[in-house]
Design an enzyme around this catalytic site. Sequence first.
Site, PDB file in Angstrom:
ATOM      1  N   LYS A 123       0.762  -1.030   0.270  1.00  0.00           N
ATOM      2  CA  LYS A 123       0.132  -0.097  -0.381  1.00  0.00           C
ATOM      3  C   LYS A 123       0.917   1.007  -0.116  1.00  0.00           C
ATOM      4  O   LYS A 123       1.815   1.272   0.443  1.00  0.00           O
ATOM      5  CB  LYS A 123      -0.591   0.042   1.411  1.00  0.00           C
ATOM      6  CG  LYS A 123      -1.597   1.075   0.989  1.00  0.00           C
ATOM      7  CD  LYS A 123      -3.178   0.131   0.171  1.00  0.00           C
ATOM      8  CE  LYS A 123      -4.375   0.513   0.822  1.00  0.00           C
ATOM      9  NZ  LYS A 123      -5.345   0.307  -0.266  1.00  0.00           N
ATOM     10  N   ASP A 173      -7.462   4.153  -4.245  1.00  0.00           N
ATOM     11  CA  ASP A 173      -7.908   3.987  -2.942  1.00  0.00           C
ATOM     12  C   ASP A 173      -8.001   5.503  -2.669  1.00  0.00           C
ATOM     13  O   ASP A 173      -8.602   5.971  -3.786  1.00  0.00           O
ATOM     14  CB  ASP A 173      -6.205   3.558  -2.321  1.00  0.00           C
ATOM     15  CG  ASP A 173      -7.497   3.233  -0.969  1.00  0.00           C
ATOM     16  OD1 ASP A 173      -7.408   2.556  -0.750  1.00  0.00           O
ATOM     17  OD2 ASP A 173      -7.257   4.214  -0.243  1.00  0.00           O
TER      18      ASP A 173
END
Length: 451
Positions: A130, A170
């Site tokens: 991430k 995201d």
Amino acid sequence: MTQKFDTQIKAFMSEIQSKNPNEPEFIQAVYEVAESVIPFIEENPKYKDAKILERIVEAERILMFRVSWTRDDGSIEVNRGFRVQFNSALGPYKGGLRFHPSVNLSVLKFLGFEQIFKNSLTTLPLGGGKGGSNFDPKGKSDSEVMRFCQAFMTELSRHIGPNTDIPAGDIGVGGREIGYMFGQYKRIKNEFTGVLTGKGKNWGGSLIRPEATGYGVVYFSQEMLKTKNENLKGKNVVISGSGNVAQYSAEKAIELGAQVLTMSDSSGYIFDPEGIDKKKLNFIKELKNVKRGRISEYLKKYRKAEFHKGKTPWNTPCHIALPCATQNELTKDDANSLIKNGVLCVCEGANMPSTPEAIEAFHLGGILFSPGKASNAGGVATSGLEMSQNSLRLSWSSREVDEKLQNIMKEVHESCVKYGKQENGSIDYVKGANLAGFVKVADAMIDQGVV
Ligand code: NDP
Ligand code: 2IT
């Protein structure tokens, strides 16, 4: 079962806390996994002997870097960029990029850690990672967003690649940002490769990737409801968020005959007593994606709706709740209020939106509850399908991708049932997702030796 292993869990968590001070979100995410996994490891010593849990909570690599860029008025801004390359036992690092002022190392480590288990559940060969930045896209012009994305990718490009690490979107990162970052990567590397997913459909993006997370959430909720001989038809659905995941969760829920009553953003929620139909949802899509407006503006067009400033939607009576905004947005009080109002199923679209106390309340209340790492896995799964299409230099039709997505969500559900079925017949989706996700990664780590 958990109580029996309280001492081991406490000892493990106290180590985690001392090694990761000031990282509450990361500690929360590890605790949730440790509670499921430690009892299992105690009974399966091969994982204990190989120190899998101790290794899996340590990221393989964390990159932090300066991102300097210029505003339209010539002034200079400095942000911080991150990529957490958490685990590559199952495949190249894969996971989104978040651009939001609240981004820090704790948030990205929690998200990267969750991603390991989620990606394992998808059945596809994907490791976990991430990244992102504390950059706030709100109030920035397109050219400012472009310059930020270019500056961010200039550094990130050294660390990623189609066989190494494949970022995606995201919060705060959608098609526009992926486009700017892809352009910069291509310029630097002189390579047209599938290094990012969520690309535009004319330049390597997969059909259905924009829809996939939200559609997947609703497909997963269908599977959950089936276990109680229920379905979505005629059900009242409460959704938080009005971004990518919320929009397509709403779209699929409407298609399957449910009535969507709420959507929200960080300023509050709207309640439409007549339901948000497809036409109203298109208005929200245009408002949020094109005009980049606020959800309160829904009332300018649909006057019967209410706007509740500064509030979350969880006091609204409903059968199904889909938290699709951000972490820890649904507290114990919210959970109790949903339960009191008769909720049947809570299916997380966001990552870790329910606090641990809220999850406990759902479990005690016998509510169908699924953690984001299971129910929102359709997004990254379809990213995996985008990578396959890029490698094959082919594009599959919407129908093909949607069918694959539906099958994957069914398989994720089956894995949760396999590892989460309780003696009383109920399904603990938290335990099921954690164990099913863990076993696959742990076995791969054992096979690959001490690295
Ligand atoms: P978007 O940026 O498209 O939308 C985010 C939505 O959540 C917006 O409505 C935003 O409101 C709201 N929101 C964000 N932060 C907060 C906050 N601190 N408090 C209240 N509301 C907030 O993001 P996505 O829809 O892509 O992501 C939503 C969630 O789903 C995240 O948890 C993400 O990690 C998760 N997720 C996303 C996937 C994807 O493919 N995109 C895949 C799997 C999970 P506002 O506009 O006011 O900021
Ligand atoms: O949280 C997530 O799974 C995502 N943001 C999507 C990641 C991806 O690589 O598609």
